[in-house]
Design a protein around this motif. Structure first.
Motif, PDB file in Angstrom:
ATOM      1  N   ASN A  37      22.022  -3.862   2.651  1.00 35.22           N
ATOM      2  CA  ASN A  37      23.469  -3.800   2.789  1.00 35.22           C
ATOM      3  C   ASN A  37      24.019  -2.485   2.232  1.00 35.22           C
ATOM      4  OD1 ASN A  37      26.002  -5.037   3.525  1.00 35.22           O
ATOM      5  ND2 ASN A  37      26.412  -5.250   1.326  1.00 35.22           N
ATOM      6  N   GLN A  38      23.458  -2.050   1.092  1.00 38.21           N
ATOM      7  CA  GLN A  38      23.882  -0.778   0.500  1.00 38.21           C
ATOM      8  C   GLN A  38      23.504   0.390   1.405  1.00 38.21           C
ATOM      9  OE1 GLN A  38      22.252  -0.070  -3.383  1.00 38.21           O
ATOM     10  NE2 GLN A  38      23.445   1.797  -3.713  1.00 38.21           N
ATOM     11  N   PHE A  39      22.327   0.297   2.017  1.00 40.57           N
ATOM     12  CA  PHE A  39      21.863   1.332   2.949  1.00 40.57           C
ATOM     13  C   PHE A  39      22.825   1.450   4.124  1.00 40.57           C
ATOM     14  CE2 PHE A  39      19.206   1.856   6.889  1.00 40.57           C
ATOM     15  CZ  PHE A  39      19.068   3.229   6.808  1.00 40.57           C
ATOM     16  N   ILE A  40      23.218   0.316   4.695  1.00 40.52           N
ATOM     17  CA  ILE A  40      24.138   0.313   5.834  1.00 40.52           C
ATOM     18  C   ILE A  40      25.504   0.857   5.424  1.00 40.52           C
ATOM     19  CG2 ILE A  40      25.354  -1.157   7.489  1.00 40.52           C
ATOM     20  CD1 ILE A  40      22.903  -3.013   7.447  1.00 40.52           C
ATOM     21  N   GLN A  41      25.990   0.452   4.252  1.00 40.34           N
ATOM     22  CA  GLN A  41      27.287   0.932   3.773  1.00 40.34           C
ATOM     23  C   GLN A  41      27.282   2.445   3.573  1.00 40.34           C
ATOM     24  OE1 GLN A  41      30.162  -0.767   3.479  1.00 40.34           O
ATOM     25  NE2 GLN A  41      29.055  -2.512   4.371  1.00 40.34           N
ATOM     26  N   THR A  42      26.153   2.968   3.097  1.00 39.81           N
ATOM     27  CA  THR A  42      26.031   4.418   2.903  1.00 39.81           C
ATOM     28  C   THR A  42      26.146   5.155   4.229  1.00 39.81           C
ATOM     29  OG1 THR A  42      24.605   4.108   0.970  1.00 39.81           O
ATOM     30  CG2 THR A  42      24.548   6.267   2.037  1.00 39.81           C
ATOM     31  N   LEU A  43      25.532   4.604   5.270  1.00 41.71           N
ATOM     32  CA  LEU A  43      25.568   5.237   6.584  1.00 41.71           C
ATOM     33  C   LEU A  43      26.967   5.215   7.193  1.00 41.71           C
ATOM     34  CD1 LEU A  43      22.268   3.919   8.219  1.00 41.71           C
ATOM     35  CD2 LEU A  43      22.652   6.100   7.049  1.00 41.71           C
ATOM     36  N   LEU A  44      27.813   4.329   6.715  1.00 44.18           N
ATOM     37  CA  LEU A  44      29.164   4.221   7.259  1.00 44.18           C
ATOM     38  C   LEU A  44      30.161   5.151   6.562  1.00 44.18           C
ATOM     39  CD1 LEU A  44      29.448   0.336   7.690  1.00 44.18           C
ATOM     40  CD2 LEU A  44      28.967   2.045   9.457  1.00 44.18           C
ATOM     41  N   THR A  45      29.666   5.972   5.629  1.00 45.83           N
ATOM     42  CA  THR A  45      30.569   6.847   4.876  1.00 45.83           C
ATOM     43  C   THR A  45      30.920   8.123   5.625  1.00 45.83           C
ATOM     44  OG1 THR A  45      28.699   7.906   3.734  1.00 45.83           O
ATOM     45  CG2 THR A  45      29.718   5.987   2.667  1.00 45.83           C
ATOM     46  N   THR A  46      30.209   8.424   6.716  1.00 45.68           N
ATOM     47  CA  THR A  46      30.495   9.651   7.458  1.00 45.68           C
ATOM     48  C   THR A  46      30.194   9.456   8.931  1.00 45.68           C
ATOM     49  OG1 THR A  46      29.968  12.018   7.686  1.00 45.68           O
ATOM     50  CG2 THR A  46      28.172  10.549   7.036  1.00 45.68           C
ATOM     51  N   ILE A  47      30.887  10.221   9.776  1.00 38.41           N
ATOM     52  CA  ILE A  47      30.610  10.216  11.204  1.00 38.41           C
ATOM     53  C   ILE A  47      30.070  11.572  11.641  1.00 38.41           C
ATOM     54  CG2 ILE A  47      32.868  11.013  12.037  1.00 38.41           C
ATOM     55  CD1 ILE A  47      32.649   8.817  14.219  1.00 38.41           C
ATOM     56  N   ASP A  48      29.945  12.495  10.683  1.00 37.47           N
ATOM     57  CA  ASP A  48      29.359  13.799  10.977  1.00 37.47           C
ATOM     58  C   ASP A  48      27.862  13.635  11.183  1.00 37.47           C
ATOM     59  OD1 ASP A  48      29.700  16.930  10.840  1.00 37.47           O
ATOM     60  OD2 ASP A  48      27.941  16.440   9.631  1.00 37.47           O
TER      61      ASP A  48
END
Length: 306
Positions: A37-48
């Protein structure tokens, strides 16, 4: 069991060896629900796209001791890490509507166990969703950064690129070059043959400029018949060499020669503690001198000693 393995094993993988003996270290690699869940949340921090890919690599290098990650999409590639002396490579695709849009190449320093391979597939799948959105964002951004006629970078692209190069130059103490150029006698083409023929001339100029650059260089159209190039890791001698290559190529291009098109080029070098406005002003002043020196020539700006 073999049938199940064949289903999860990608046919494009270059290495078919699995370590069948799980170790205590590998057991710790397994992602629990909170970690995932933390891994997925990290990936959602940027769209670059680049930032997202780097975050993904950092997570993989921590979780699975990944040595290198390469992501190939269209004609572009992003790469993080370094390949080990003895690489073990796994490749997985990212598809949209059944069409492959990117390939991720994962390089390890040792054989990958079944457990690690399953975790990699899990992380790859969760990365694919935000990656697809980032790729679409990247495409739209690239489209907005291109000159419609020539497909070179536009002024906005230039501003973004020179800001990045200036930041790198200040951190790494590496110079880069700027060429500002104007196509000689272009106005007479529009006046005599019309804008359609003028557009063909501009497209030919753009292609000729691109063919004269290195892979690491950038070309832009500012509008009208004004172009410029940013040359990474370049000093005065490199600027002069590439500028002369462009000038010669344009003067010798058959279609451009029929319209008596040549180029005047001003060059400048970015040095430590320089400014983006400063380097452009010097290159533009050098271009002005080239135009008044008889056109079809290269003039270098004075070296900045700030």
């Amino acid at each position: 069991m073999l049938e199940q393995l064949n289903q999860v094993y990608d046919s494009s993988l270059k290495d078919s060896f699995f370590n069948l003996e799980p170790s205590g270290q590998e057991s710790r690699h397994k992602l629990d629900h909170n970690q995932l869940n933390q891994f997925i949340q990290t990936l959602l921090t940027t769209i670059d796209l680049t930032e997202l890919s780097e975050l993904y690599f950092e997570q993989l290098s921590t979780t699975l001791q990944l040595s290198e990650l390469k992501i190939q999409f269209e004609d572009n590639q992003v790469c993080f890490g370094k390949p080990p002396q003895k690489p073990y490579i796994k490749s997985l695709n990212c598809a949209r509507l059944g069409i492959n849009i990117a390939t991720m190449q994962y390089t390890f320093s040792q054989p990958v166990s079944i457990r690690a391979w399953q975790i990699l597939q899990q992380m790859h799948m969760n990365f694919s969703y935000p990656f697809k959105n980032a790729l679409e964002h990247h495409k739209m951004k690239q489209f907005a950064m291109k000159d419609f006629l020539t497909s070179l970078g536009n002024r906005a692209n230039y501003n973004e690129t020179i800001a990045r190069l200036a930041n790198q130059a200040d951190r790494r103490h590496e110079p880069f070059g700027l060429l500002v150029m104007d196509m000689d006698n272009f106005k007479q083409v529009n006046d005599t043959h019309g804008h359609h023929e003028g557009d063909k001339v501009l497209v030919t100029c753009a292609k000729t400029i691109l063919s004269s650059l290195r892979e690491s260089d950038f070309a832009f159209r500012f509008g009208g018949d004004e172009f410029c190039c940013l040359l990474s890791d370049a000093d005065e001698s490199v600027n002069a060499l590439i500028a002369e290559r462009i000038r010669k190529a344009i003067s010798e291009e058959p279609f451009l020669a029929t319209h008596e098109i040549s180029s005047s080029i001003g060059t400048a070098t970015y040095r430590e503690n320089d400014s983006q406005i400063g380097i452009f002003s010097r290159a533009d002043e050098a271009l002005y001198k080239a135009k008044h020196a008889g056109k079809n020539c290269v003039v270098a700006a004075k070296i900045c000693h700030k």
